[in-house]
Write a protein that holds these residues in place. Structure first.
Motif, mmCIF file in Angstrom:
data_model
loop_
_atom_site.group_PDB
_atom_site.id
_atom_site.type_symbol
_atom_site.label_atom_id
_atom_site.label_comp_id
_atom_site.label_asym_id
_atom_site.label_seq_id
_atom_site.Cartn_x
_atom_site.Cartn_y
_atom_site.Cartn_z
ATOM 1 N N ILE A 1 0.826 -1.207 0.000
ATOM 2 C CA ILE A 1 0.000 0.000 0.000
ATOM 3 C C ILE A 1 0.867 1.266 0.000
ATOM 4 O O ILE A 1 0.496 2.286 -0.579
ATOM 5 C CB ILE A 1 -0.985 -0.001 1.191
ATOM 6 N N ARG A 2 2.054 1.198 0.600
ATOM 7 C CA ARG A 2 2.937 2.371 0.637
ATOM 8 C C ARG A 2 3.363 2.816 -0.752
ATOM 9 O O ARG A 2 3.591 3.990 -0.992
ATOM 10 C CB ARG A 2 4.206 2.054 1.445
ATOM 11 N N ARG A 3 3.475 1.853 -1.668
ATOM 12 C CA ARG A 3 3.959 2.216 -3.001
ATOM 13 C C ARG A 3 2.983 3.142 -3.724
ATOM 14 O O ARG A 3 3.371 3.838 -4.665
ATOM 15 C CB ARG A 3 4.202 0.966 -3.839
ATOM 16 N N LEU A 4 1.716 3.166 -3.282
ATOM 17 C CA LEU A 4 0.757 4.082 -3.891
ATOM 18 C C LEU A 4 1.184 5.533 -3.710
ATOM 19 O O LEU A 4 0.814 6.406 -4.489
ATOM 20 C CB LEU A 4 -0.638 3.875 -3.282
ATOM 21 N N ASP A 5 1.969 5.780 -2.668
ATOM 22 C CA ASP A 5 2.416 7.145 -2.377
ATOM 23 C C ASP A 5 3.252 7.715 -3.506
ATOM 24 O O ASP A 5 3.359 8.932 -3.659
ATOM 25 C CB ASP A 5 3.221 7.145 -1.079
ATOM 26 N N PHE A 6 3.828 6.834 -4.330
ATOM 27 C CA PHE A 6 4.736 7.295 -5.377
ATOM 28 C C PHE A 6 4.110 7.235 -6.766
ATOM 29 O O PHE A 6 4.805 7.356 -7.770
ATOM 30 C CB PHE A 6 6.033 6.486 -5.316
ATOM 31 N N THR A 7 2.789 7.057 -6.812
ATOM 32 C CA THR A 7 2.105 7.104 -8.100
ATOM 33 C C THR A 7 1.828 8.533 -8.531
ATOM 34 O O THR A 7 1.410 8.775 -9.662
ATOM 35 C CB THR A 7 0.780 6.320 -8.030
ATOM 36 N N GLN A 8 2.049 9.487 -7.630
ATOM 37 C CA GLN A 8 1.899 10.898 -7.949
ATOM 38 C C GLN A 8 3.292 11.523 -8.031
ATOM 39 O O GLN A 8 4.073 11.438 -7.081
ATOM 40 C CB GLN A 8 1.078 11.606 -6.857
ATOM 41 N N GLY A 9 3.598 12.135 -9.170
ATOM 42 C CA GLY A 9 4.934 12.670 -9.402
ATOM 43 C C GLY A 9 5.414 13.642 -8.338
ATOM 44 O O GLY A 9 6.571 13.597 -7.923
ATOM 45 N N TYR A 10 4.522 14.494 -7.879
ATOM 46 C CA TYR A 10 4.930 15.503 -6.903
ATOM 47 C C TYR A 10 5.329 14.876 -5.576
ATOM 48 O O TYR A 10 6.124 15.448 -4.827
ATOM 49 C CB TYR A 10 3.816 16.525 -6.678
ATOM 50 N N ARG A 11 4.825 13.675 -5.290
ATOM 51 C CA ARG A 11 5.169 13.020 -4.040
ATOM 52 C C ARG A 11 6.624 12.551 -4.049
ATOM 53 O O ARG A 11 7.278 12.523 -3.004
ATOM 54 C CB ARG A 11 4.235 11.840 -3.781
ATOM 55 N N VAL A 12 7.140 12.179 -5.211
ATOM 56 C CA VAL A 12 8.548 11.779 -5.300
ATOM 57 C C VAL A 12 9.430 12.984 -4.976
ATOM 58 O O VAL A 12 10.368 12.897 -4.181
ATOM 59 C CB VAL A 12 8.877 11.220 -6.698
ATOM 60 N N GLU A 13 9.110 14.122 -5.582
ATOM 61 C CA GLU A 13 9.880 15.340 -5.323
ATOM 62 C C GLU A 13 9.783 15.745 -3.855
ATOM 63 O O GLU A 13 10.786 16.116 -3.230
ATOM 64 C CB GLU A 13 9.358 16.479 -6.213
ATOM 65 N N ARG A 14 8.581 15.668 -3.289
ATOM 66 C CA ARG A 14 8.391 16.027 -1.889
ATOM 67 C C ARG A 14 9.188 15.100 -0.973
ATOM 68 O O ARG A 14 9.763 15.544 0.036
ATOM 69 C CB ARG A 14 6.904 15.945 -1.537
ATOM 70 N N THR A 15 9.247 13.834 -1.323
ATOM 71 C CA THR A 15 9.992 12.868 -0.514
ATOM 72 C C THR A 15 11.475 13.218 -0.476
ATOM 73 O O THR A 15 12.113 13.149 0.581
ATOM 74 C CB THR A 15 9.793 11.439 -1.051
ATOM 75 N N TYR A 16 12.033 13.592 -1.617
ATOM 76 C CA TYR A 16 13.444 14.000 -1.643
ATOM 77 C C TYR A 16 13.673 15.192 -0.719
ATOM 78 O O TYR A 16 14.650 15.229 0.043
ATOM 79 C CB TYR A 16 13.871 14.341 -3.067
ATOM 80 N N GLU A 17 12.786 16.163 -0.786
ATOM 81 C CA GLU A 17 12.949 17.358 0.040
ATOM 82 C C GLU A 17 12.851 17.018 1.527
ATOM 83 O O GLU A 17 13.660 17.497 2.339
ATOM 84 C CB GLU A 17 11.873 18.380 -0.340
ATOM 85 N N GLU A 18 11.880 16.198 1.891
ATOM 86 C CA GLU A 18 11.673 15.872 3.301
ATOM 87 C C GLU A 18 12.778 14.970 3.830
ATOM 88 O O GLU A 18 13.247 15.148 4.964
ATOM 89 C CB GLU A 18 10.297 15.219 3.464
ATOM 90 N N HIS A 19 13.205 14.002 3.031
ATOM 91 C CA HIS A 19 14.313 13.135 3.460
ATOM 92 C C HIS A 19 15.587 13.941 3.674
ATOM 93 O O HIS A 19 16.343 13.673 4.624
ATOM 94 C CB HIS A 19 14.557 12.040 2.422
#
Length: 241
Positions: free
Chosen positions: A179-197
């Motif tokens: 279910i977590r992988r759904l978080d990365f089906t939206q492009g902006y979430r990948v970018e947000r993840t990089y920023e938050e990490h």
């Protein structure tokens, strides 16, 4: 129950056969992963009925590994067995997943505080090239980004040098992985993840435990909310198709 009797129930949306596997345990794992993916990809919806024979026929395996895989999924709360009448997918349990996300947050923030008290935090070095590297080198493919995200969080927990925290955390990650992988089906979430990490990692490297914990909690909560939203949307779309 005979194969003929079973064939009258429900529908299974599993698609391609499993290649021949050398050991029974591997076949169980393959069936388990395929059915679980069908549940989380909404090819099998809550309430859908199916039989062991239908799954076995589609995946080109015997009913024995199918039965073992389904009982494993039942223990985890994904399917329900009907006496002499096949199986069905349980209603989607948002409460369970939110509880797992809460547990994940507790474990990871505990790991962060332990890391900040360690003399040697060199195990975090491997994360810097990925999450603090040039923007042009960021991963954009969703599944690969999901793998890197999981590695980020497991590396932090492992770096805390508490094998019991790591063991429980690995179990939580396994249960929410699909279910977590759904978080990365939206492009902006990948970018947000990089920023938050990047912010979490920078706080860790500076041993600012309170800041790192605050950032980490917010990051996990945002992911949980996004996954819930996407799940509801996909479930509604699947029911209407």
């Amino acid at each position: 129950m005979s194969k003929t009797d079973e064939a009258t129930d429900g529908n299974v949306a599993l698609d391609e056969p499993i290649s021949q596997v050398g050991i029974a345990g591997s076949r169980v794992d393959h069936v388990y992963n395929r059915v679980k993916e069908d549940i989380f990809d909404f090819r099998l919806l809550p309430g859908d009925r199916f039989t062991e024979s239908q799954v076995a026929d589609r995946l080109k395996v015997s009913r024995t590994p199918v039965r073992e895989a389904l009982y494993r999924l039942e223990r985890e709360g994904y399917v329900f067995v009907h006496f002499r009448n096949g199986w069905s997918v349980r209603p989607f349990d948002f409460v369970m997943f939110e509880n797992l996300y809460e547990l994940r947050s507790v474990l990871e923030t505990a790991a962060v505080r332990k890391i900040c008290d360690l003399a040697d935090i060199s195990r975090l070095d491997e994360l810097q090239s990925i999450w603090l590297g040039p923007e042009a080198e960021r991963e954009t493919e969703a599944m690969r980004a999901a793998e890197l995200d999981e590695a980020f969080h497991t590396t932090i927990v492992d770096a805390a040098e508490n094998p019991e925290i790591a063991r429980v955390h690995n179990d939580v990650i396994e249960r929410i992985r699909i279910i977590r992988r759904l978080d990365f089906t939206q492009g902006y979430r990948v970018e947000r993840t990089y920023e938050e990490h990047a912010k979490i990692l920078q706080a860790l490297l500076r041993r600012r435990a309170d800041t790192a914990c605050s950032l980490l909690k917010a990051h996990i909560e945002e992911s949980r909310a996004e996954v819930r939203k996407i799940t509801i949307h996909r479930l509604q779309a699947a029911r209407q198709s």
